[in-house]
Design a protein around this motif. Structure first.
Motif, PDB file in Angstrom:
ATOM      1  N   UNK A   1       0.830  -1.021   0.060  1.00 26.01           N
ATOM      2  CA  UNK A   1      -0.068   0.082   0.030  1.00 26.01           C
ATOM      3  C   UNK A   1       0.688   1.117  -0.081  1.00 26.01           C
ATOM      4  N   UNK A   2       0.492   2.056  -0.916  1.00 25.27           N
ATOM      5  CA  UNK A   2       1.229   3.500  -0.913  1.00 25.27           C
ATOM      6  C   UNK A   2       0.354   4.557   0.014  1.00 25.27           C
ATOM      7  N   UNK A   3       1.136   5.148   0.743  1.00 21.71           N
ATOM      8  CA  UNK A   3       0.439   6.203   1.576  1.00 21.71           C
ATOM      9  C   UNK A   3       1.009   7.626   1.263  1.00 21.71           C
ATOM     10  N   UNK A   4      -0.003   8.490   0.946  1.00 28.61           N
ATOM     11  CA  UNK A   4       0.677   9.923   0.920  1.00 28.61           C
ATOM     12  C   UNK A   4       0.673  10.515   2.140  1.00 28.61           C
TER      13      UNK A   4
ATOM     14  N   UNK B   1     -10.579  12.341  -0.239  1.00 31.39           N
ATOM     15  CA  UNK B   1     -10.737  11.519   1.232  1.00 31.39           C
ATOM     16  C   UNK B   1      -9.490  10.641   1.211  1.00 31.39           C
ATOM     17  N   UNK B   2      -8.908  10.536   2.366  1.00 27.16           N
ATOM     18  CA  UNK B   2      -7.688   9.756   2.417  1.00 27.16           C
ATOM     19  C   UNK B   2      -7.129   9.449   3.894  1.00 27.16           C
ATOM     20  N   UNK B   3      -5.816  10.026   3.940  1.00 31.96           N
ATOM     21  CA  UNK B   3      -5.144   9.540   5.250  1.00 31.96           C
ATOM     22  C   UNK B   3      -5.906  10.598   6.224  1.00 31.96           C
ATOM     23  N   UNK B   4      -5.912  11.882   6.119  1.00 32.01           N
ATOM     24  CA  UNK B   4      -6.351  12.946   7.039  1.00 32.01           C
ATOM     25  C   UNK B   4      -7.751  12.459   7.592  1.00 32.01           C
ATOM     26  N   UNK B   5      -8.605  12.015   6.506  1.00 30.40           N
ATOM     27  CA  UNK B   5     -10.060  11.683   6.668  1.00 30.40           C
ATOM     28  C   UNK B   5     -10.045  10.629   7.893  1.00 30.40           C
ATOM     29  N   UNK B   6      -9.086   9.659   7.739  1.00 30.70           N
ATOM     30  CA  UNK B   6      -9.129   8.444   8.694  1.00 30.70           C
ATOM     31  C   UNK B   6      -8.640   8.873   9.983  1.00 30.70           C
ATOM     32  N   UNK B   7      -7.630   9.587  10.052  1.00 23.19           N
ATOM     33  CA  UNK B   7      -6.978  10.150  11.344  1.00 23.19           C
ATOM     34  C   UNK B   7      -7.839  10.952  12.076  1.00 23.19           C
ATOM     35  N   UNK B   8      -8.967  11.811  11.385  1.00 23.77           N
ATOM     36  CA  UNK B   8      -9.657  12.790  12.306  1.00 23.77           C
ATOM     37  C   UNK B   8     -11.000  11.852  12.614  1.00 23.77           C
ATOM     38  N   UNK B   9     -11.059  10.778  12.089  1.00 24.14           N
ATOM     39  CA  UNK B   9     -12.185   9.843  12.323  1.00 24.14           C
ATOM     40  C   UNK B   9     -13.409  10.034  11.562  1.00 24.14           C
TER      41      UNK B   9
ATOM     42  N   UNK C   1     -12.929   2.515   3.797  1.00 33.26           N
ATOM     43  CA  UNK C   1     -13.803   3.069   2.916  1.00 33.26           C
ATOM     44  C   UNK C   1     -12.959   4.220   1.893  1.00 33.26           C
ATOM     45  N   UNK C   2     -11.656   4.580   2.295  1.00 32.52           N
ATOM     46  CA  UNK C   2     -10.924   5.189   1.483  1.00 32.52           C
ATOM     47  C   UNK C   2      -9.669   4.821   0.851  1.00 32.52           C
ATOM     48  N   UNK C   3      -9.306   3.495   1.040  1.00 31.20           N
ATOM     49  CA  UNK C   3      -8.172   2.900   0.466  1.00 31.20           C
ATOM     50  C   UNK C   3      -8.831   2.644  -1.091  1.00 31.20           C
ATOM     51  N   UNK C   4      -7.888   2.988  -2.213  1.00 33.98           N
ATOM     52  CA  UNK C   4      -8.280   2.870  -3.604  1.00 33.98           C
ATOM     53  C   UNK C   4      -6.875   1.882  -4.015  1.00 33.98           C
ATOM     54  N   UNK C   5      -7.705   1.064  -5.066  1.00 36.48           N
ATOM     55  CA  UNK C   5      -6.861   0.199  -5.726  1.00 36.48           C
ATOM     56  C   UNK C   5      -6.289   0.850  -7.129  1.00 36.48           C
ATOM     57  N   UNK C   6      -5.233   0.411  -7.519  1.00 36.16           N
ATOM     58  CA  UNK C   6      -4.712   1.079  -8.742  1.00 36.16           C
ATOM     59  C   UNK C   6      -3.841  -0.013  -9.705  1.00 36.16           C
ATOM     60  N   UNK C   7      -4.150   0.024 -10.831  1.00 40.32           N
ATOM     61  CA  UNK C   7      -3.668  -1.007 -11.605  1.00 40.32           C
ATOM     62  C   UNK C   7      -3.886  -2.578 -11.359  1.00 40.32           C
ATOM     63  N   UNK C   8      -5.353  -2.697 -11.424  1.00 43.98           N
ATOM     64  CA  UNK C   8      -5.743  -4.195 -11.382  1.00 43.98           C
ATOM     65  C   UNK C   8      -5.196  -4.638  -9.845  1.00 43.98           C
TER      66      UNK C   8
ATOM     67  N   UNK D   1      -3.405   4.871  -0.408  1.00 44.22           N
ATOM     68  CA  UNK D   1      -4.227   5.703   0.275  1.00 44.22           C
ATOM     69  C   UNK D   1      -3.634   7.166   0.224  1.00 44.22           C
ATOM     70  N   UNK D   2      -4.350   8.183  -0.276  1.00 45.48           N
ATOM     71  CA  UNK D   2      -4.182   9.468  -0.719  1.00 45.48           C
ATOM     72  C   UNK D   2      -4.215  10.139   0.611  1.00 45.48           C
ATOM     73  N   UNK D   3      -3.660  11.371   0.410  1.00 44.16           N
ATOM     74  CA  UNK D   3      -3.573  12.266   1.588  1.00 44.16           C
ATOM     75  C   UNK D   3      -4.811  12.793   2.109  1.00 44.16           C
TER      76      UNK D   3
END
Length: 492
Positions: free
Chosen positions: A292-295, A313-321, A327-334, A340-342
Motif C-alpha cells: 500500500x502506498x500512503x501519501x 478523502x484519504x489519510x487525514x479523513x481516517x486520522x480525524x475519524x 472506505x478510503x483505500x483505493x486500488x490502482x492497476x488491477x 491511501x491518498x492524503x
C-alpha cells in the motif's frame, strides 16, 4: 580529486573546453585583424680601428673597438645621432619618440651593430634605419679620441643597407592563433575544474560516500520524457530496471528484521521522492508483495494527482475519524498496489502525523500488508519526515543529483540520525547518464501480459522526479478493503 578524477572531468567537459579553445582562436583572429601592421627594416654597421702596421697593433685596435661597442649601442638612441635624422627627414616626432622604435643589438665577439627600425610604413622604416646608420657612422669619430696625426681613429662602415620589407613583422597570424588557442584551452580547463570544485551538488555515489557511510542502494537516471509511473508504463526500460535493482537492494537491507513500513523522503522539494515512492511500490507489488502506498505528505500531496485517483478523502479523513480505512483505500492497476491518498490538507500536519491515531493506523496497515510505503515531505523544510521516520520500520532518503547540495544532504542525514530513524539507504535520483556509468534495459524472461492493458490509471506528462502540488483525480475510482494475506511473499 585525484588524477583519474581530473581526467574524467576533462573528458566529461570536452565540449566546454573545445568551445573555449574555439573562442580563443576567434578572439586571436579578430585581434589580429584589428591591429595595425608593423614593418621592420634592419641595417648593419661595422666598426674598425684605422691603421695598425703590426699584428699586435691590429689586435690592440680590435680589442679597443670591442670595448667601445656598448658605447656605440647607447649612441644610436642619443640626441647626437637622432637629432640630425629628425632634421634631415623632417619628422614630426622628437628624438625620444624616435628612440622607442629603434632596436639595437651588438652580437658578442663582433664589431658589428644591428639597427632595426619598426614603423607602420614599410618605406619609412627603411629610410629611418638607413638614416640612423649613416649618422652613427659620422658620430663614431666624434665619440673616439683622435690620434696625434689627426686621422680618424675609428671607421664605421655600413655593411648592409635596410631594404623595404615585403611583409609585416607583427602581428603574426600564426603566432597569435597559437597563443589564442592555448589561452582558450587553459581557460576552458580552468573553468571546468573551478566549476567542479565549486559545485556542491551531490552528483554521484562518490559524493555521497564522502559525506556518510549510509549506502547508496539505488541510482536512477534522468529521462525528460519518462512518465511518473514509469515502472508500469515502460516496464522494460532502464528506469524501471533501476527501480527493480533498488527493490532487490532493499530486500537485502531488510533481511533479518520484520520492518514492513518504509518512509521515502528527501532533503528538499523537487528531488523526485514521490515518483520514487510510487514506482518502488509498483515494483514491490509486481514482485508479489501486498503493498500500500500512503501519501503522508500533508503539505504538498501529489500521489492522487500523479496516479489519477480521487484525492478528497484519504489519510487525514481516517486520522480525524471521519471515515474507516476500508472506505478510503483505493486500488490502482488491477490491484497490484493499494493507495491511501492524503485527503484534505490539515492545518497541523506534524501533530497529526505524530498522533496516537497515526501510530494505530500504521500498525493496522503493517498488519494487513507486506509493505507500507509512505511518501513524506522533505526533511529540511518541516519536521514531518522526522516524525514519521520514528514510527516506520525504515527510511529511504532520495537525493536528487540535479538539486540537493552536500550541506543539505549532510543536514538531512544528521536530522534523521538524531531522531533515531532507521536509515536503509540513499537513492541517488535524476543522475545524468554520463555520471551513471552506463545502465542496461531490462529484458523480460517471460510473458508479462499481467502488466499493461486497458483500464490502467496512467499519469503521463512531466519529467521523471518532478514534484508538483495538487490533489484530485478521476472520478469513479473503485474503493476496496485491504486484501487478505493470500498473495505471494516478496521476492525478486
Amino acid at each position: 580529486m585525484d588524477l583519474n578524477a581530473y581526467l574524467t572531468l576533462l573528458a566529461r567537459r570536452w565540449r566546454t573546453i573545445l568551445a573555449a579553445t574555439a573562442l580563443g582562436l576567434l578572439a586571436a583572429f579578430g585581434l589580429t585583424a584589428l591591429m595595425t601592421p608593423q614593418y621592420t627594416a634592419a641595417t648593419r654597421v661595422h666598426f674598425a680601428v684605422r691603421g695598425g702596421e703590426s699584428v699586435s697593433e691590429l689586435a690592440q685596435g680590435s680589442t679597443f673597438t670591442e670595448s667601445q661597442m656598448s658605447s656605440y649601442v647607447e649612441a644610436v638612441r642619443s640626441d647626437l645621432v637622432l637629432e640630425p635624422v629628425v632634421e634631415d627627414l623632417g619628422l614630426a616626432v622628437g628624438t625620444r619618440a624616435l628612440a622607442e622604435v629603434i632596436d639595437v643589438t651588438a652580437p658578442e665577439g663582433t664589431m658589428v651593430l644591428e639597427i632595426a627600425v619598426t614603423d607602420p610604413d614599410a618605406t619609412h622604416a627603411a629610410e629611418l634605419a638607413n638614416a640612423v646608420a649613416a649618422e652613427l657612422a659620422r658620430a663614431a669619430a666624434v665619440l673616439t679620441p683622435a690620434p696625434s696625426d689627426g686621422s680618424e681613429p675609428v671607421v664605421a662602415t655600413v655593411l648592409t643597407r635596410a631594404y623595404v620589407p615585403d611583409s609585416p613583422t607583427s602581428p603574426r597570424l600564426a603566432a597569435m592563433l597559437a597563443l589564442g588557442g592555448v589561452l582558450g584551452l587553459l581557460v576552458g580547463v580552468a573553468w571546468a575544474v573551478v566549476r567542479r570544485l565549486t559545485d556542491t551538488r551531490v552528483r554521484s555515489a562518490e559524493d555521497v560516500a564522502e559525506l556518510t557511510d549510509v549506502p547508496v542502494i539505488g541510482t536512477v537516471a534522468f529521462e525528460q520524457a519518462a512518465s511518473r509511473a514509469f515502472v508500469d508504463d515502460d516496464p522494460t526500460g532502464a528506469l524501471a530496471e533501476a527501480i527493480r535493482q533498488l527493490r532487490t537492494n532493499l530486500t537485502f537491507v531488510h533481511r533479518g528484521d520484520d520492518a514492513r513500513s518504509l518512509v521515502v523522503t528527501s532533503s528538499v522539494a523537487g528531488e523526485g521522492k514521490t515518483v520514487t515512492a510510487i514506482n518502488l511500490a509498483i515494483a514491490m507489488g509486481n514482485a508479489g508483495a501486498r503493498v500500500i502506498l500512503v501519501d503522508a505528505d500533508l503539505r504538498r500531496p501529489a500521489v492522487a494527482s500523479y496516479l489519477g485517483l480521487e484525492g478528497r478523502a484519504g489519510l487525514t479523513t481516517v486520522l480525524i475519524g471521519a471515515a474507516e480505512l476500508s472506505e478510503v483505500v483505493q486500488t490502482w492497476h488491477r490491484g497490484a498496489v493499494d493507495v491511501l491518498v492524503s485527503g484534505v490538507i490539515p492545518p497541523n500536519p506534524s501533530e497529526l502525523l505524530g498522533s496516537t491515531e497515526m501510530t494505530t493506523l500504521l500498525a493496522e496497515l503493517t498488519g494487513a500488508y507486506d509493505l507500507v510505503v509512505l511518501d513524506s515531505p522533505p526533511v529540511l523544510p518541516v519536521t514531518d519526515a522526522a516524525v514519521l521516520s520514528t514510527l516506520a520500520g525504515g527510511t529511504v532518503l532520495v537525493a536528487g543529483a540535479d538539486r540537493v547540495h552536500r550541506a543539505q544532504l549532510r543536514e538531512s542525514l544528521e536530522t534523521l540520525v538524531r531522531v533515531g530513524a532507521r536509515l536503509r539507504g540513499i537513492v541517488l535520483n535524476k543522475v545524468s547518464v554520463k555520471n551513471r556509468g552506463g545502465y542496461y534495459a531490462y529484458q523480460p524472461l517471460a510473458d508479462r501480459s499481467d502488466v499493461g492493458g486497458r483500464g490502467r490509471a496512467r499519469a503521463r506528462g512531466g519529467a521523471h522526479g518532478v514534484e508538483q502540488p495538487g490533489v484530485g483525480g478521476a472520478e469513479g475510482t473503485d474503493v476496496v478493503r485491504p486484501r487478505p494475506a493470500d498473495r505471494r511473499p516478496v521476492r525478486d
